[in-house]
Design a protein around this motif. Structure first.
Motif, short mmCIF file in Angstrom:
data_model
loop_
_atom_site.label_atom_id
_atom_site.label_comp_id
_atom_site.label_asym_id
_atom_site.label_seq_id
_atom_site.Cartn_x
_atom_site.Cartn_y
_atom_site.Cartn_z
N THR A 180 0.83 -1.21 0.00
CA THR A 180 0.00 0.00 0.00
C THR A 180 0.86 1.26 0.00
O THR A 180 0.56 2.22 -0.70
CB THR A 180 -0.95 0.00 1.21
OG1 THR A 180 -1.71 -1.21 1.21
CG2 THR A 180 -1.90 1.18 1.16
N VAL A 191 -5.55 7.88 7.51
CA VAL A 191 -6.31 6.75 6.99
C VAL A 191 -6.73 5.85 8.15
O VAL A 191 -5.89 5.43 8.95
CB VAL A 191 -5.49 5.98 5.93
CG1 VAL A 191 -6.27 4.78 5.41
CG2 VAL A 191 -5.11 6.92 4.78
N GLU A 196 -7.95 2.74 8.34
CA GLU A 196 -7.40 1.37 8.29
C GLU A 196 -6.06 1.44 7.58
O GLU A 196 -5.98 1.77 6.41
CB GLU A 196 -8.36 0.43 7.57
CG GLU A 196 -7.80 -0.95 7.24
CD GLU A 196 -7.24 -1.71 8.44
OE1 GLU A 196 -6.05 -2.08 8.40
OE2 GLU A 196 -8.00 -1.95 9.41
N ASP A 202 -5.32 0.40 4.02
CA ASP A 202 -6.05 1.05 2.93
C ASP A 202 -5.26 2.23 2.36
O ASP A 202 -4.44 2.83 3.06
CB ASP A 202 -7.41 1.57 3.42
CG ASP A 202 -8.37 0.44 3.75
OD1 ASP A 202 -8.13 -0.72 3.34
OD2 ASP A 202 -9.36 0.72 4.45
N GLU A 203 -5.53 2.56 1.10
CA GLU A 203 -4.90 3.71 0.47
C GLU A 203 -5.61 4.99 0.90
O GLU A 203 -6.78 4.97 1.26
CB GLU A 203 -4.96 3.57 -1.06
CG GLU A 203 -4.09 2.43 -1.57
CD GLU A 203 -4.11 2.32 -3.08
OE1 GLU A 203 -3.78 3.32 -3.75
OE2 GLU A 203 -4.45 1.25 -3.59
N ASN A 247 -7.28 8.84 0.32
CA ASN A 247 -8.23 9.38 -0.64
C ASN A 247 -7.48 10.36 -1.56
O ASN A 247 -7.45 11.56 -1.29
CB ASN A 247 -9.39 10.06 0.09
CG ASN A 247 -10.49 10.49 -0.84
OD1 ASN A 247 -10.29 10.64 -2.05
ND2 ASN A 247 -11.67 10.70 -0.29
#
Length: 168
Positions: A59, A149, A151, A154-155, A157
């Motif tokens: 990620t 972020v 989590e 996750d990437e 936004n």
């Protein structure tokens, strides 16, 4: 203290990111050639701080690739990809990936950046590393956008961060 997750498990950071509308704290980070840079070096330019735990994870690597692709389209904007990785690892990754539109910089010497921006993990398996975050600054270091972020795997936004640049 902020709470995020790593694969669903709660972990914590030192505090909250700088607030939108406030002034970003200055910092000193290490470039790939081992020289230092600070936020004041970028006065007069918009700055995107793409912050992550380690460039050697999927990620994190993808965020560097994505911002590198987007950077080619941006005027008067510098994208700094920040982690506690050694500058040698950052340079190796960028060389292997053909990354040339963003600058990787490291907080390995002191960790002061992670503390000043309150995004250093205080517990869990990533303790001491930086939480995945994106902070967008205007030409005078005013915070236009800040995302930690929720989590960690996750990437960020990307779209919201880039829109904040365009709206400035």
């Amino acid at each position: 203290m902020a709470t995020v997750t790593l694969k669903g498990n709660e972990i914590h950071t030192m505090g909250n990111l700088p607030e939108v509308g406030g002034t970003a704290p200055d910092f000193t980070l290490v470039k790939n050639d081992l020289s230092e840079c600070s936020l004041s070096d970028f006065k007069g330019q918009k700055v995107v701080l793409n912050i992550f735990p380690s460039i050697d994870t999927g990620t994190c690597a993808q965020s560097v690739r994505q911002f590198n692709q987007e950077a080619a389209e941006l005027e008067n904007t510098k994208i700094l990809c920040i982690s506690r990785d050694l500058p040698f690892a950052q340079a190796r990754f960028c060389g292997a990936e053909g990354i040339d539109s963003v600058e990787t910089v490291s907080d390995f010497r002191s960790g002061d950046f992670g503390k000043a921006y309150a995004l250093e993990f205080t517990d869990g398996p990533l303790k001491g590393l930086h939480s995945r975050s994106v902070i967008v600054l205007d030409e005078n270091a005013k915070v236009l956008y800040a995302e930690q972020v929720a989590e960690t795997v996750d990437e960020p936004n990307y779209k919201a961060a880039l829109e904040a640049l365009m709206d400035a």
